[in-house]
Design a protein around this motif. Structure first.
Motif, mmCIF file in Angstrom:
data_model
loop_
_atom_site.group_PDB
_atom_site.id
_atom_site.type_symbol
_atom_site.label_atom_id
_atom_site.label_comp_id
_atom_site.label_asym_id
_atom_site.label_seq_id
_atom_site.Cartn_x
_atom_site.Cartn_y
_atom_site.Cartn_z
ATOM 1 N N ALA A 196 0.836 -1.203 0.000
ATOM 2 C CA ALA A 196 0.000 0.000 0.000
ATOM 3 C C ALA A 196 0.868 1.250 0.000
ATOM 4 N N ARG A 197 1.923 1.267 0.824
ATOM 5 C CA ARG A 197 2.817 2.414 0.868
ATOM 6 C C ARG A 197 3.590 2.575 -0.447
ATOM 7 N N ILE A 198 3.951 1.435 -1.057
ATOM 8 C CA ILE A 198 4.659 1.503 -2.341
ATOM 9 C C ILE A 198 3.758 2.101 -3.415
ATOM 10 N N VAL A 199 2.503 1.659 -3.429
ATOM 11 C CA VAL A 199 1.550 2.189 -4.410
ATOM 12 C C VAL A 199 1.358 3.691 -4.208
ATOM 13 N N ILE A 200 1.239 4.120 -2.941
ATOM 14 C CA ILE A 200 1.068 5.543 -2.658
ATOM 15 C C ILE A 200 2.286 6.326 -3.131
ATOM 16 N N ALA A 201 3.471 5.776 -2.852
ATOM 17 C CA ALA A 201 4.707 6.471 -3.230
ATOM 18 C C ALA A 201 4.862 6.590 -4.743
ATOM 19 N N LEU A 202 4.397 5.575 -5.482
ATOM 20 C CA LEU A 202 4.564 5.562 -6.938
ATOM 21 C C LEU A 202 3.357 6.123 -7.692
#
Length: 261
Positions: free
Chosen positions: A145-151
């Motif tokens: 979830a954090r990776i998706v938000i960051a990208l």
């Protein structure tokens, strides 16, 4: 699902979700009820672009960067309310306009509700709670979830890059487009500010919902406009312009929120 499971569903999330959903619905009704507003925003593409913000791809990352983690549920709730409204009524409004129907398509509304990304996330969370795997699943989904938000910002940048291929046309803004931009970046955040004062939100709670309201136009407005072949260029221009201007308006909103709370 990752964000919801990690932070949990609480009253703050529900409160801000209802605030976003019903405020957008109320404003859509007001715009179409009164001629003075209808003349300024004559079609649903202009109205949706002026009300539906990029709360997922920009709003949540901005809130994570600027606000304490204790207010994340206010941010997520506003995003859920906005996303639900956009994907339930957006296709319905544009399809109705495109097909010129007079009878509300209840089946279409139900299908839009079920197929909404926000609805699927909520259903997934409820199933996780029913199966008592919310803790394990929340920890498992938190990292992606954090990776998706960051990208996610890459998606916005890519879309803006495509829009800029229109060259000079993107800055040819009609009065209606300018009013939609004004609504999105200035009028809507101000309305949410007044509501947050009325509901006695504290500084960080107010900041969470006002910053979400002040996000630039969502990419979903272009996707819906393209799906129903309705005013795609208008949606593209508003998305590009609001995103560009928000580089200044979002920090300004944060300063004004701190000054008046």
């Amino acid at each position: 699902m990752g964000l919801l499971l990690k932070e949990g569903i609480d009253l703050n999330l529900i409160k801000s979700a209802f605030l976003a959903f019903f405020l957008l619905g109320f404003l859509i009704i007001i715009i179409n009820k009164f001629t003075i507003f209808k003349n300024k925003l004559s079609n649903y593409t202009l109205q949706l672009a002026g009300l539906i913000g990029n709360t997922s791809f920009l709003g949540i990352p901005i809130a994570i960067a600027l606000l304490p983690s204790t207010t994340i549920n206010f941010t997520i709730g506003f995003d859920l309310g906005t996303t639900l409204f956009a994907w339930i009524f957006g296709p319905f409004f544009l399809q109705e306009n495109f097909q010129n129907k007079n009878i509300p398509n209840i089946k279409g509304l139900f299908n839009a509700l079920i197929n909404s990304p926000a609805s699927r996330g909520i259903i997934g969370v409820l199933l996780a709670y029913l199966l008592h795997i919310n803790g394990i699943l929340g920890s498992f989904l938190w990292i992606p979830a954090r990776i998706v938000i960051a990208l996610a910002i890459i998606i916005v940048g890519t879309r803006l890059g495509i829009i800029t291929n229109q060259k000079g046309e993107i800055f040819a803004l009609s009065e209606e487009i300018r009013f939609s931009i004004l609504l999105k970046l200035f009028i809507l955040p101000f309305i949410v500010f007044l509501i947050s004062k009325f509901l006695n939100f504290d500084l960080y709670q107010s900041s969470a919902v006002i910053l979400q309201a002040g996000t630039p136009t969502a990419i979903s407005t272009i996707l819906m406009a393209e799906a129903y072949d309705v005013k795609q260029k208008i949606a593209s221009k508003i998305l590009f312009t609001t995103t560009l201007i928000s580089i200044v308006t979002i920090p300004l909103l944060k300063i004004l929120i701190s000054a008046f709370n």
